[in-house]
Design a protein around this motif. Sequence first.
Motif, PDB file in Angstrom:
ATOM      1  N   ALA A   7      22.023  -0.810  -2.846  1.00 48.62           N
ATOM      2  CA  ALA A   7      21.767  -1.525  -1.588  1.00 48.62           C
ATOM      3  C   ALA A   7      21.165  -0.588  -0.547  1.00 48.62           C
ATOM      4  O   ALA A   7      20.245  -0.970   0.187  1.00 48.62           O
ATOM      5  CB  ALA A   7      23.058  -2.148  -1.066  1.00 48.62           C
ATOM      6  N   ILE A   8      21.665   0.636  -0.498  1.00 50.55           N
ATOM      7  CA  ILE A   8      21.124   1.615   0.457  1.00 50.55           C
ATOM      8  C   ILE A   8      19.668   1.922   0.124  1.00 50.55           C
ATOM      9  O   ILE A   8      18.815   1.941   1.020  1.00 50.55           O
ATOM     10  CB  ILE A   8      21.975   2.901   0.473  1.00 50.55           C
ATOM     11  N   ARG A   9      19.364   2.135  -1.143  1.00 46.69           N
ATOM     12  CA  ARG A   9      17.968   2.420  -1.531  1.00 46.69           C
ATOM     13  C   ARG A   9      17.045   1.267  -1.117  1.00 46.69           C
ATOM     14  O   ARG A   9      15.952   1.494  -0.590  1.00 46.69           O
ATOM     15  CB  ARG A   9      17.863   2.674  -3.036  1.00 46.69           C
ATOM     16  N   PHE A  67      33.971  11.449  -7.961  1.00 49.61           N
ATOM     17  CA  PHE A  67      32.625  10.902  -7.767  1.00 49.61           C
ATOM     18  C   PHE A  67      31.766  11.927  -7.056  1.00 49.61           C
ATOM     19  O   PHE A  67      32.149  12.484  -6.037  1.00 49.61           O
ATOM     20  CB  PHE A  67      32.656   9.616  -6.940  1.00 49.61           C
ATOM     21  N   GLY A  68      30.594  12.154  -7.601  1.00 50.28           N
ATOM     22  CA  GLY A  68      29.685  13.135  -7.017  1.00 50.28           C
ATOM     23  C   GLY A  68      28.939  12.583  -5.811  1.00 50.28           C
ATOM     24  O   GLY A  68      29.020  11.402  -5.488  1.00 50.28           O
ATOM     25  N   ASP A  69      28.223  13.481  -5.163  1.00 52.85           N
ATOM     26  CA  ASP A  69      27.435  13.104  -3.994  1.00 52.85           C
ATOM     27  C   ASP A  69      26.052  12.636  -4.422  1.00 52.85           C
ATOM     28  O   ASP A  69      25.567  12.984  -5.489  1.00 52.85           O
ATOM     29  CB  ASP A  69      27.293  14.299  -3.054  1.00 52.85           C
ATOM     30  N   SER A  70      25.446  11.872  -3.546  1.00 58.17           N
ATOM     31  CA  SER A  70      24.091  11.399  -3.758  1.00 58.17           C
ATOM     32  C   SER A  70      23.410  11.335  -2.396  1.00 58.17           C
ATOM     33  O   SER A  70      24.072  11.205  -1.361  1.00 58.17           O
ATOM     34  CB  SER A  70      24.125  10.011  -4.391  1.00 58.17           C
ATOM     35  N   ARG A  71      22.108  11.387  -2.374  1.00 57.68           N
ATOM     36  CA  ARG A  71      21.378  11.389  -1.100  1.00 57.68           C
ATOM     37  C   ARG A  71      21.653  10.120  -0.295  1.00 57.68           C
ATOM     38  O   ARG A  71      21.624  10.143   0.917  1.00 57.68           O
ATOM     39  CB  ARG A  71      19.889  11.581  -1.322  1.00 57.68           C
ATOM     40  N   GLU A  72      21.925   9.015  -0.975  1.00 61.41           N
ATOM     41  CA  GLU A  72      22.192   7.764  -0.281  1.00 61.41           C
ATOM     42  C   GLU A  72      23.472   7.828   0.565  1.00 61.41           C
ATOM     43  O   GLU A  72      23.583   7.137   1.578  1.00 61.41           O
ATOM     44  CB  GLU A  72      22.320   6.605  -1.265  1.00 61.41           C
TER      45      GLU A  72
END
Length: 65
Positions: A14-16, A55-60
């Motif tokens: 949704a963010i993308r 849970f890893g990080d993501s740019r979003e």
Amino acid sequence: MADDEAKLEGQRRAIREHIDKYSRYPSQRDKQTALKTIQNAQRHIADLKRRNPRFGDSREDTWRP
């Protein structure tokens, strides 16, 4: 746990989509609406990551205009 992973990916998707909309929208009002949606999804992501620290990080997760 798998359900939380699906929720996380859904929020990131949704963010993308809204980042794309934010960049295309000419109106400041429309940009603000897209930004509010992004911020809401980021709050959901923060909650999911708090419950599931693996849970890893993501740019979003932290995107800002």
